[in-house]
Design a protein around this motif. Structure first.
Motif, PDB file in Angstrom:
ATOM      1  N   ASP A 258     -30.615 132.344  41.561  1.00 48.85           N
ATOM      2  CA  ASP A 258     -29.377 133.003  41.956  1.00 48.85           C
ATOM      3  C   ASP A 258     -28.451 132.059  42.709  1.00 48.85           C
ATOM      4  OD1 ASP A 258     -30.360 135.286  40.777  1.00 48.85           O
ATOM      5  OD2 ASP A 258     -31.106 136.143  42.676  1.00 48.85           O
ATOM      6  N   GLU A 259     -29.023 131.221  43.550  1.00 49.32           N
ATOM      7  CA  GLU A 259     -28.217 130.281  44.338  1.00 49.32           C
ATOM      8  C   GLU A 259     -27.573 129.238  43.431  1.00 49.32           C
ATOM      9  OE1 GLU A 259     -28.665 127.396  48.284  1.00 49.32           O
ATOM     10  OE2 GLU A 259     -30.403 128.465  47.456  1.00 49.32           O
ATOM     11  N   ILE A 260     -28.336 128.752  42.442  1.00 51.21           N
ATOM     12  CA  ILE A 260     -27.785 127.764  41.506  1.00 51.21           C
ATOM     13  C   ILE A 260     -26.711 128.405  40.634  1.00 51.21           C
ATOM     14  CG2 ILE A 260     -28.348 126.274  39.551  1.00 51.21           C
ATOM     15  CD1 ILE A 260     -31.069 125.807  40.776  1.00 51.21           C
ATOM     16  N   ALA A 261     -26.906 129.651  40.270  1.00 53.19           N
ATOM     17  CA  ALA A 261     -25.955 130.331  39.391  1.00 53.19           C
ATOM     18  C   ALA A 261     -24.590 130.511  40.047  1.00 53.19           C
ATOM     19  CB  ALA A 261     -26.518 131.689  38.968  1.00 53.19           C
ATOM     20  N   GLN A 262     -24.511 130.435  41.374  1.00 54.75           N
ATOM     21  CA  GLN A 262     -23.244 130.611  42.073  1.00 54.75           C
ATOM     22  C   GLN A 262     -22.364 129.367  42.011  1.00 54.75           C
ATOM     23  OE1 GLN A 262     -24.192 131.814  46.063  1.00 54.75           O
ATOM     24  NE2 GLN A 262     -25.128 133.750  45.431  1.00 54.75           N
ATOM     25  N   VAL A 263     -22.942 128.233  41.591  1.00 54.17           N
ATOM     26  CA  VAL A 263     -22.155 127.008  41.478  1.00 54.17           C
ATOM     27  C   VAL A 263     -21.166 127.142  40.335  1.00 54.17           C
ATOM     28  CG1 VAL A 263     -22.262 124.514  41.097  1.00 54.17           C
ATOM     29  CG2 VAL A 263     -24.060 125.658  42.411  1.00 54.17           C
ATOM     30  N   LYS A 264     -19.971 126.646  40.555  1.00 51.81           N
ATOM     31  CA  LYS A 264     -18.913 126.765  39.540  1.00 51.81           C
ATOM     32  C   LYS A 264     -19.355 126.103  38.235  1.00 51.81           C
ATOM     33  CE  LYS A 264     -14.040 125.696  38.741  1.00 51.81           C
ATOM     34  NZ  LYS A 264     -12.822 125.050  39.288  1.00 51.81           N
ATOM     35  N   GLY A 265     -19.249 126.857  37.142  1.00 50.58           N
ATOM     36  CA  GLY A 265     -19.606 126.333  35.832  1.00 50.58           C
ATOM     37  C   GLY A 265     -21.060 126.533  35.461  1.00 50.58           C
ATOM     38  N   ILE A 266     -21.859 127.098  36.363  1.00 52.22           N
ATOM     39  CA  ILE A 266     -23.289 127.335  36.099  1.00 52.22           C
ATOM     40  C   ILE A 266     -23.523 128.841  36.093  1.00 52.22           C
ATOM     41  CG2 ILE A 266     -25.644 126.851  36.806  1.00 52.22           C
ATOM     42  CD1 ILE A 266     -24.087 124.344  36.157  1.00 52.22           C
ATOM     43  N   GLY A 267     -23.998 129.372  34.967  1.00 48.99           N
ATOM     44  CA  GLY A 267     -24.291 130.795  34.877  1.00 48.99           C
ATOM     45  C   GLY A 267     -25.765 131.075  35.047  1.00 48.99           C
ATOM     46  N   PRO A 268     -26.157 132.347  34.975  1.00 48.23           N
ATOM     47  CA  PRO A 268     -27.572 132.719  35.166  1.00 48.23           C
ATOM     48  C   PRO A 268     -28.500 132.064  34.148  1.00 48.23           C
ATOM     49  CG  PRO A 268     -26.150 134.643  35.336  1.00 48.23           C
ATOM     50  CD  PRO A 268     -25.291 133.531  34.835  1.00 48.23           C
ATOM     51  N   VAL A 269     -28.078 131.986  32.890  1.00 53.04           N
ATOM     52  CA  VAL A 269     -28.935 131.411  31.853  1.00 53.04           C
ATOM     53  C   VAL A 269     -29.152 129.921  32.103  1.00 53.04           C
ATOM     54  CG1 VAL A 269     -29.165 130.965  29.378  1.00 53.04           C
ATOM     55  CG2 VAL A 269     -28.184 133.127  30.168  1.00 53.04           C
ATOM     56  N   LEU A 270     -28.072 129.201  32.396  1.00 61.29           N
ATOM     57  CA  LEU A 270     -28.180 127.764  32.670  1.00 61.29           C
ATOM     58  C   LEU A 270     -28.969 127.515  33.947  1.00 61.29           C
ATOM     59  CD1 LEU A 270     -27.409 125.036  31.566  1.00 61.29           C
ATOM     60  CD2 LEU A 270     -25.231 125.185  32.796  1.00 61.29           C
ATOM     61  N   ALA A 271     -28.778 128.385  34.943  1.00 64.52           N
ATOM     62  CA  ALA A 271     -29.534 128.240  36.197  1.00 64.52           C
ATOM     63  C   ALA A 271     -31.026 128.406  35.945  1.00 64.52           C
ATOM     64  CB  ALA A 271     -29.048 129.265  37.218  1.00 64.52           C
ATOM     65  N   GLU A 272     -31.399 129.325  35.080  1.00 68.80           N
ATOM     66  CA  GLU A 272     -32.805 129.528  34.736  1.00 68.80           C
ATOM     67  C   GLU A 272     -33.390 128.272  34.088  1.00 68.80           C
ATOM     68  OE1 GLU A 272     -36.367 131.325  34.716  1.00 68.80           O
ATOM     69  OE2 GLU A 272     -34.549 132.308  35.477  1.00 68.80           O
ATOM     70  N   SER A 273     -32.629 127.620  33.223  1.00 67.00           N
ATOM     71  CA  SER A 273     -33.084 126.387  32.568  1.00 67.00           C
ATOM     72  C   SER A 273     -33.254 125.257  33.579  1.00 67.00           C
ATOM     73  CB  SER A 273     -32.084 125.981  31.478  1.00 67.00           C
ATOM     74  OG  SER A 273     -31.950 126.994  30.502  1.00 67.00           O
ATOM     75  N   ILE A 274     -32.338 125.184  34.545  1.00 69.41           N
ATOM     76  CA  ILE A 274     -32.423 124.129  35.568  1.00 69.41           C
ATOM     77  C   ILE A 274     -33.668 124.326  36.430  1.00 69.41           C
ATOM     78  CG2 ILE A 274     -31.301 123.190  37.629  1.00 69.41           C
ATOM     79  CD1 ILE A 274     -28.610 123.907  36.311  1.00 69.41           C
ATOM     80  N   VAL A 275     -33.930 125.550  36.852  1.00 67.50           N
ATOM     81  CA  VAL A 275     -35.106 125.837  37.674  1.00 67.50           C
ATOM     82  C   VAL A 275     -36.377 125.500  36.909  1.00 67.50           C
ATOM     83  CG1 VAL A 275     -36.428 127.676  38.780  1.00 67.50           C
ATOM     84  CG2 VAL A 275     -33.955 127.565  39.076  1.00 67.50           C
ATOM     85  N   ALA A 276     -36.407 125.842  35.626  1.00 69.19           N
ATOM     86  CA  ALA A 276     -37.590 125.548  34.812  1.00 69.19           C
ATOM     87  C   ALA A 276     -37.788 124.048  34.663  1.00 69.19           C
ATOM     88  CB  ALA A 276     -37.447 126.199  33.438  1.00 69.19           C
TER      89      ALA A 276
END
Length: 666
Positions: A636-654
């Motif tokens: 959720d914290e990563i998804a708040q960054v401009k240009g990063i959505g929930p799906v992309l944030a999930e990939s980054i965490v993984a």
């Protein structure tokens, strides 16, 4: 102790520590003979000279620390104890009296093991000679003019002269010399500055002595507080004069206002207008410390001052601060508040002592600042101290005589056949066992030769000793045949293996760098284990004519292969200063390379996430500030960054899941 028979320059020979300890027991007092009250103690050398003065809240507890087994003492303390032949003490009634007596004895005996504070220059002050019949304002470096009021110190002579020129336009007080003033008063003819309008004293016959004294009081009051109400009062008077059609008077007041505003503009506003404080910043290493003092009056930085200290004994920051304040207020009046990076052990006694120095009384408070405006000013002071320490080291290194002395002392201390005109120092750096790198820095004739620096990437996992073995093997493989071709380096592509020499003669190839001629000394960052590992590498390669040594960080001791005890160089020697500088440069170079690899490593991981390009990677790192925070962040914290959505944030965490924490940097 002359009877100890130290083997070699500063080297503690086998069994000598026991001899020194037994010799110390011959003059060491019994614990029961030492009082437990506050007091001051003095260590004396063989010739009776006082070599160290200290104070203690409990004399028995403090002196007991000096008579432990020598191997358990810090190297600098050990050398002082081995030099001493007796100790004596004086009991006092309180901590404050102990502080005062210690200060007096240090000034009287100038003991070599006590800290020596050295100004990097003689600072000019603005002085107002209040004890004179007609006080004058002057520039001086003399801090002992009877009855004078001082302002400053100023960083440059022109700065104080410019301030005086502006202030005398607003408050026309005397600037002429005493001889000119006396001659003018006797003859009735104004002094030369008075004739051209640059001196407003009684000799100019424009004011009486009493009126001049009132102007002087206004001058001093404004310089002491920078009270802007003076300007408000002058503006009101200017408007009244203009309303009464007294334009000449209004113009004179306008010029005074402009002069005062110019003085205020040249002082940076850093704290509230009521603030009266001195802010100290300290930057130190094992051998030296730089101190920066900001003089803040009326919320503005009114003066600066700096010292450089060669540390003879091991000092905590609190102990350094205590001795720093004793030096700072040897001649200057302390302000109401003093901001320091660390509180001394007996801060309350120091506050009482400093409060007694204020002519009109008033308590002095010593404190630290963790946040807010005062913390920011202290950080700025520390930054200036850091620059002063770098400048001090550079100036010392640039001294040809000092470099020659250092190289000769290194030759003698390490038993080398000749002075090491080329020295190479190696350091290994990693991050919790990952991204292992090493550096090689080169000093020729005592100066860094950055074109000869090399950096090494260590493949796979290896501990420090194995990494050092690999690096030395790769470097020393080029000793016999300097023209051997190595792997061509492509700097633009970011090739990590920078140790390969470049072949100058091979046609059709890029220019290949060389390691140049063989070193006169190989240094490693570390103690006995690192030195033995380096020596084994040379032995395996059949190299017997290159000496190896190591410098341990904590005690700054020099280790040689096959030795059970280190070489101890004097703390203020040019030799130790040069070796420490080489070691620090190797550490800096290794850390820089290691951080670059880590940055590239995290960047390469993130670039493999679908939809995450270089711009978004940069945005992520900028948003979180560090790789550690990014790895610790949730979806959720990563998804708040401009240009990063929930799906992309999930990939980054993984992608970053296997490394959830960043270990400490080595």
């Amino acid at each position: 102790m002359a009877s100890l028979g130290i083997a070699g320059p500063g080297r503690i020979a086998m069994g000598e520590g026991d001899l020194a300890h037994r010799a110390a027991r011959d003059w060491r007092p019994k614990p029961s003979d030492i009082p437990t009250q506050p007091g001051v103690y003095r260590f004396r050398g063989a010739n009776g000279r006082v070599i160290y003065v200290g104070k203690a809240i409990n004399l028995r507890a403090r002196l007991g620390n000096y008579f432990q087994p020598l191997r358990s003492l810090h190297q600098r303390t050990r050398r002082m104890v081995m030099t001493a032949t007796s100790v004596e003490w004086t009991v006092v009634a309180s901590d404050v009296e102990a502080l005062q007596l210690e200060y007096t004895w240090i000034k009287e005996f100038d003991p070599p093991f006590n800290v020596k504070f050295r100004d990097d220059k003689s600072y000019p002050y603005m002085a107002v000679t209040l004890a004179d019949e007609a006080p004058r304002v002057m520039v001086t470096r003399n801090h002992r003019i009877p009855g004078a009021r001082y302002f400053g110190p100023y960083p440059k002579m022109w700065a104080v002269r410019e301030t005086i020129d502006l202030m005398t336009k607003a408050f026309p007080i005397r600037t002429c010399s005493d001889s000119s003033y006396q001659r003018a008063m006797q003859t009735g003819r104004p002094c030369f500055p008075g004739q051209i309008g640059r001196c407003g004293g009684p000799c100019s016959q424009t004011v009486t002595i009493q009126e001049h004294r009132e102007i002087v009081d206004q001058f001093v009051a404004f310089m002491a507080s920078h009270d802007t109400s003076v300007i408000t009062h002058l503006k009101r008077a200017m408007n009244e004069a203009a309303a009464a059609f007294e334009y000449e008077e209004a113009a004179r007041l306008r010029d005074r206002i402009q002069a005062l505003e110019n003085v205020l503009e040249k002082s940076a506003v850093v704290l509230p207008e009521s603030a009266e404080a001195d802010v100290f910043g300290v930057e130190e290493d094992e051998l030296a410390a730089a101190i920066q003092q900001f003089v803040v009056r009326g919320g503005r930085i009114r003066g600066v001052r700096s010292w450089v200290v060669d540390k003879e004994l091991d000092l905590t920051t609190g102990e350094l601060v205590e001795q720093m304040l004793e030096t700072a207020y040897e001649t200057d009046v302390p302000p109401r508040e003093i901001i320091v990076p660390a509180l001394p052990e007996d801060a309350s006694a120091l506050e009482t002592w400093l409060s007694g120095m204020r002519p009109r009384g008033g308590a002095v408070t010593i404190r630290t600042a963790q946040r807010g405006d005062k913390a920011r000013v202290m950080d700025n002071a520390r930054l200036n101290a850091k620059q002063a320490l770098i400048l001090y080291k550079n100036r010392r290194s640039a001294d040809y005589v000092a470099r020659t002395e250092a190289l000769n002392d290194i030759q003698v201390a390490l038993g080398l056949p000749e002075a090491p005109l080329r020295m190479e120092c190696y350091d290994v750096s990693h991050l919790g066992g990952t991204n292992i790198v090493a550096s090689m820095v080169v000093f020729e004739d005592g100066l860094p030769k950055k074109s000869a620096y090399r950096k090494f990437a260590i493949p796979g996992y290896a501990d420090d000793l194995e990494s050092l073995h690999q690096v030395l093997g790769r470097r020393l493989a080029h000793l016999e045949d300097e023209d051997i071709s190595g792997v061509e380096e492509d700097v633009a592509a970011g090739d990590d293996d920078d140790d390969a020499p470049l072949d100058e003669d091979a046609p059709g190839q890029r220019r290949r760098r060389r390691f140049a001629y063989r070193p006169g000394l190989i240094l490693v960052d570390g103690g006995q284990p690192q030195v033995e590992a380096a020596a084994r590498t040379l032995e395996e390669l059949g190299i017997h004519d290159i000496p190896v040594a190591g410098i341990a960080k904590r005690l700054e001791e020099i280790w040689l292969p096959g030795q059970d005890f280190p070489v101890i160089l004097p703390r203020n020697s040019e030799a130790l200063f040069m070796i420490q500088r080489i070691r620090d440069e190797a550490h800096r170079f290794a850390i820089t390379f290691q951080r670059q690899k880590r940055k590239n490593d995290i960047g390469s991981q993130l670039s493999q996430v679908p939809g995450l390009g270089p711009a978004r990677v940069k945005t992520l790192l900028k948003h979180f500030g560090s790789v550690k925070r990014l790895r610790a962040a949730g979806r959720d914290e990563i998804a708040q960054v401009k240009g990063i959505g929930p799906v992309l944030a999930e990939s980054i965490v993984a992608r970053l899941a296997p490394d959830t924490a960043e270990p400490a940097e080595d």
